[in-house]
Design a protein around this motif. Structure first.
Motif, PDB file in Angstrom:
ATOM      1  N   GLU A 169       4.854   9.513 -10.364  1.00  0.00           N
ATOM      2  CA  GLU A 169       4.259   8.591 -11.329  1.00  0.00           C
ATOM      3  C   GLU A 169       5.152   7.383 -11.556  1.00  0.00           C
ATOM      4  O   GLU A 169       4.681   6.257 -11.707  1.00  0.00           O
ATOM      5  CB  GLU A 169       3.977   9.310 -12.654  1.00  0.00           C
ATOM      6  CG  GLU A 169       2.703  10.133 -12.641  1.00  0.00           C
ATOM      7  CD  GLU A 169       1.496   9.319 -12.222  1.00  0.00           C
ATOM      8  OE1 GLU A 169       1.238   8.250 -12.836  1.00  0.00           O
ATOM      9  OE2 GLU A 169       0.819   9.710 -11.251  1.00  0.00           O
ATOM     10  N   SER A 170       6.456   7.599 -11.577  1.00  0.00           N
ATOM     11  CA  SER A 170       7.391   6.494 -11.735  1.00  0.00           C
ATOM     12  C   SER A 170       7.289   5.533 -10.563  1.00  0.00           C
ATOM     13  O   SER A 170       7.327   4.299 -10.737  1.00  0.00           O
ATOM     14  CB  SER A 170       8.825   7.031 -11.853  1.00  0.00           C
ATOM     15  OG  SER A 170       9.755   5.981 -11.898  1.00  0.00           O
ATOM     16  N   ALA A 171       7.159   6.076  -9.363  1.00  0.00           N
ATOM     17  CA  ALA A 171       7.046   5.239  -8.179  1.00  0.00           C
ATOM     18  C   ALA A 171       5.755   4.430  -8.200  1.00  0.00           C
ATOM     19  O   ALA A 171       5.736   3.240  -7.886  1.00  0.00           O
ATOM     20  CB  ALA A 171       7.116   6.106  -6.924  1.00  0.00           C
ATOM     21  N   ARG A 172       4.668   5.060  -8.604  1.00  0.00           N
ATOM     22  CA  ARG A 172       3.392   4.342  -8.671  1.00  0.00           C
ATOM     23  C   ARG A 172       3.416   3.292  -9.765  1.00  0.00           C
ATOM     24  O   ARG A 172       2.827   2.213  -9.616  1.00  0.00           O
ATOM     25  CB  ARG A 172       2.239   5.316  -8.880  1.00  0.00           C
ATOM     26  CG  ARG A 172       2.028   6.281  -7.729  1.00  0.00           C
ATOM     27  CD  ARG A 172       0.693   6.986  -7.793  1.00  0.00           C
ATOM     28  NE  ARG A 172      -0.391   6.059  -7.519  1.00  0.00           N
ATOM     29  CZ  ARG A 172      -1.666   6.431  -7.443  1.00  0.00           C
ATOM     30  NH1 ARG A 172      -2.002   7.695  -7.626  1.00  0.00           N
ATOM     31  NH2 ARG A 172      -2.601   5.541  -7.189  1.00  0.00           N
ATOM     32  N   ALA A 173       4.090   3.578 -10.862  1.00  0.00           N
ATOM     33  CA  ALA A 173       4.202   2.593 -11.934  1.00  0.00           C
ATOM     34  C   ALA A 173       4.964   1.367 -11.444  1.00  0.00           C
ATOM     35  O   ALA A 173       4.609   0.228 -11.773  1.00  0.00           O
ATOM     36  CB  ALA A 173       4.894   3.211 -13.142  1.00  0.00           C
ATOM     37  N   GLY A 183       2.954   6.287  -4.287  1.00  0.00           N
ATOM     38  CA  GLY A 183       3.923   7.068  -5.038  1.00  0.00           C
ATOM     39  C   GLY A 183       4.625   8.115  -4.189  1.00  0.00           C
ATOM     40  O   GLY A 183       5.217   9.059  -4.734  1.00  0.00           O
ATOM     41  N   LYS A 184       4.596   7.953  -2.877  1.00  0.00           N
ATOM     42  CA  LYS A 184       5.232   8.923  -1.974  1.00  0.00           C
ATOM     43  C   LYS A 184       6.556   8.381  -1.443  1.00  0.00           C
ATOM     44  O   LYS A 184       6.804   7.173  -1.472  1.00  0.00           O
ATOM     45  CB  LYS A 184       4.281   9.232  -0.812  1.00  0.00           C
ATOM     46  CG  LYS A 184       2.991   9.917  -1.277  1.00  0.00           C
ATOM     47  CD  LYS A 184       2.158  10.402  -0.105  1.00  0.00           C
ATOM     48  CE  LYS A 184       0.941  11.170  -0.626  1.00  0.00           C
ATOM     49  NZ  LYS A 184       0.177  11.818   0.456  1.00  0.00           N
ATOM     50  N   GLU A 240       0.830  -1.204   0.000  1.00  0.00           N
ATOM     51  CA  GLU A 240       0.000   0.000   0.000  1.00  0.00           C
ATOM     52  C   GLU A 240       0.860   1.247   0.000  1.00  0.00           C
ATOM     53  O   GLU A 240       0.560   2.225  -0.687  1.00  0.00           O
ATOM     54  CB  GLU A 240      -0.901  -0.029   1.239  1.00  0.00           C
ATOM     55  CG  GLU A 240      -2.340   0.342   0.960  1.00  0.00           C
ATOM     56  CD  GLU A 240      -3.232   0.054   2.150  1.00  0.00           C
ATOM     57  OE1 GLU A 240      -2.944   0.542   3.269  1.00  0.00           O
ATOM     58  OE2 GLU A 240      -4.235  -0.649   1.972  1.00  0.00           O
ATOM     59  N   TYR A 241       1.940   1.227   0.779  1.00  0.00           N
ATOM     60  CA  TYR A 241       2.839   2.367   0.840  1.00  0.00           C
ATOM     61  C   TYR A 241       3.356   2.718  -0.557  1.00  0.00           C
ATOM     62  O   TYR A 241       3.345   3.876  -0.975  1.00  0.00           O
ATOM     63  CB  TYR A 241       4.036   2.055   1.740  1.00  0.00           C
ATOM     64  CG  TYR A 241       3.818   2.266   3.228  1.00  0.00           C
ATOM     65  CD1 TYR A 241       2.554   2.224   3.796  1.00  0.00           C
ATOM     66  CD2 TYR A 241       4.892   2.503   4.069  1.00  0.00           C
ATOM     67  CE1 TYR A 241       2.370   2.412   5.150  1.00  0.00           C
ATOM     68  CE2 TYR A 241       4.723   2.691   5.436  1.00  0.00           C
ATOM     69  CZ  TYR A 241       3.460   2.642   5.966  1.00  0.00           C
ATOM     70  OH  TYR A 241       3.287   2.834   7.311  1.00  0.00           O
TER      71      TYR A 241
END
Length: 483
Positions: free
Chosen positions: A446-450, A392-393, A387-388
């Motif tokens: 966005e890269s982190a969420r991807a 994307g944080k 979840e973390y």
């Protein structure tokens, strides 16, 4: 549920034995809730056999009613009461035997657990088996699946197979006979758990574990069953974080939480009033936070000493910590509460209590940095890590390098991990992640969420569903050929 009419594709019927299911708020709930819903969407008829809600009201004294709304309406839920006089925490509800002879009662229960039940929830098994047989008569069950803990659930599906021939799958969220934190056996050699683990593994069609270290340990322990074992990792639920927005949102939980006689925790505003007034003039502080259950196994003494050092050095003048979740698994654990700097307003650490699943996105939206505190064990993967990452944080990793969570989080683009759990290294990591939070761009987020999308829950469940369908298909094929 009714059988499909002639000409329709066959809908296999699975019965899931899941002691912890909504409205329970135990961490394992989300895994079985997601599986039940996913199977229903994939064309299965799904029956979940779980415990009655009075167990969560009287024994664990913790629940999340909002989770009931998350159960797919196509999922049938059967609730079986647990005889729980031996678990009753309220003295006035003790039975005659326990009330008058508490030590003898304790010895009897212990002997039953060691020799027969395999865990303290064993008295639930006869009722579960009876309910499974009723469900099977109503609409034939093609497959059962039991998740542990409690591991007495495994006894129920094993007995169901003996009575009806219905195959079963076992899902291990933790480990039955392995102590995750010491690497040693969890029970003495004559404990029934060893017998029942060996017996239920032998007759299972498939056995799943949440990470590779647990899989590897069990393959070594049960080499004859290794071919049945697979990893079904936890993941994040897309609907739980899909509405996240950058910036600070309103507090998702009432801060005036009962902490069992301790002073009420400071709200964010109250903490700011007690802190350096310069902070209030420099704009919004950087909000670091932890979302999830805080346990006594986590390295709190080291973490909060690191936080204190970074603040006392003047390196975190505009940072606060918000904690969202339970303190301990049941009720409020003093062993956890007393290790947190909750009542020192100068430390700017605020506990907001539990957050219902329906409000979890608001909790994440209120934070700029997520703190990943994990107990030291190569077998533990915190469910919250997925979840973390989905937010994307920036994530602050406070755990040993051999922890199972390190394999999952290691390549996350916005990870800052402490060099060690020495308080000075933790203090440096706090400072580094706060600095990172102030520079993160939309592209980095966005890269982190991807990166996180590979851990979306249904991607973890799809291989399990395929294996389950193969089991059902292989057993139906001979009948179709004969007809």
């Amino acid at each position: 549920m009714t059988p499909d009419p002639p000409g329709c594709a066959y809908r296999p019927h699975v019965a899931i034995v899941a002691f912890y299911f909504p409205p329970s708020r135990a961490s394992g709930v989300y895994r079985m809730l997601a599986l039940a819903n996913y199977l229903a969407r994939q064309g299965w008829d799904v029956t979940v056999v779980t415990v009655t809600t009075d167990f969560f009201e009287r024994i664990t004294q913790s629940s999340d009613p909002s989770l009931l709304d998350a159960v797919d309406p196509r999922v049938t839920v059967e609730r079986v009461p647990l005889p729980m006089k031996h678990l009753e925490p309220e003295l006035r509800r003790f039975g005659w035997f326990r009330g008058n002879y508490p030590e003898l009662h304790r010895r009897v229960i212990r002997k039953l657990t060691v020799r027969l039940w395999c865990d303290q929830y064993g008295p639930w098994v006869p009722g579960v088996l009876a309910r499974l047989l009723t469900v099977h008569r109503r609409r034939p069950v093609d497959l059962t699946l039991a998740t542990g803990n409690p591991y007495s659930s495994y006894q129920a599906v094993w007995a169901m197979r003996k009575a009806t021939g219905v195959p079963y799958v076992l899902d291990s969220r933790d480990s039955w006979t392995l102590n995750l934190f010491t690497g040693e056996k969890a029970f003495r050699p004559d404990h029934a758990a060893h017998t029942w683990e060996r017996r239920t593994f032998a007759d299972a069609e498939l056995i799943s574990f949440v990470n590779s270290p647990l899989l590897d340990w069990h393959r070594r322990e049960y080499p004859q069953d290794a071919h049945k074992m697979m990893v079904v990792a936890n993941g994040y639920d897309e609907h739980g974080t899909s509405e996240l927005v950058p910036g600070v949102a309103s507090d998702p939980a009432d801060p005036d939480v009962d902490v069992s006689g301790s002073p009420e925790p400071f709200t964010a505003d109250e903490a700011a009033d007690e802190a350096d007034p310069q902070e209030a003039t420099d704009g919004l502080p950087t909000r670091l936070g932890y979302v999830g259950t805080l346990t006594a196994n986590q390295p709190h003494d080291l973490v909060w000493e690191g936080w204190r050092r970074a603040r006392s050095d003047g390196r975190l003048p505009h940072a606060v910590v918000d904690l969202y979740g339970h303190l301990g698994f049941f009720g409020v654990s003093a062993a956890v509460r007393d290790r947190l700097p909750l009542h020192d307003p100068s430390q700017q650490v605020v506990w907001h209590g539990a957050v219902e699943k329906a409000d979890i996105a608001n909790a994440y939206a209120s934070l700029d940095v997520l703190i990943m505190i994990v107990a030291d064990s190569p077998y533990v993967t915190s469910g919250k890590v997925f979840e973390y990452m989905s937010t994307g944080k920036p994530v602050l990793g406070l755990y040993e390098p051999d922890c199972a969570v390190a394999d999952v989080l290691g390549d996350y683009p916005l990870l800052v991990r402490a060099a060690s759990l020495d308080p000075d290294d933790i203090a440096d990591a706090f400072v580094e992640v706060v600095a990172l939070a102030g520079t993160v761009t939309a592209e980095q987020r966005e890269s982190a969420r991807a990166y996180a999308t590979r851990f979306e829950r249904t991607r973890q469940l799809a291989p399990l569903e395929r294996r389950m369908r193969e089991i059902v298909t292989s057993r139906r094929s001979p009948r179709r050929a004969a007809s």
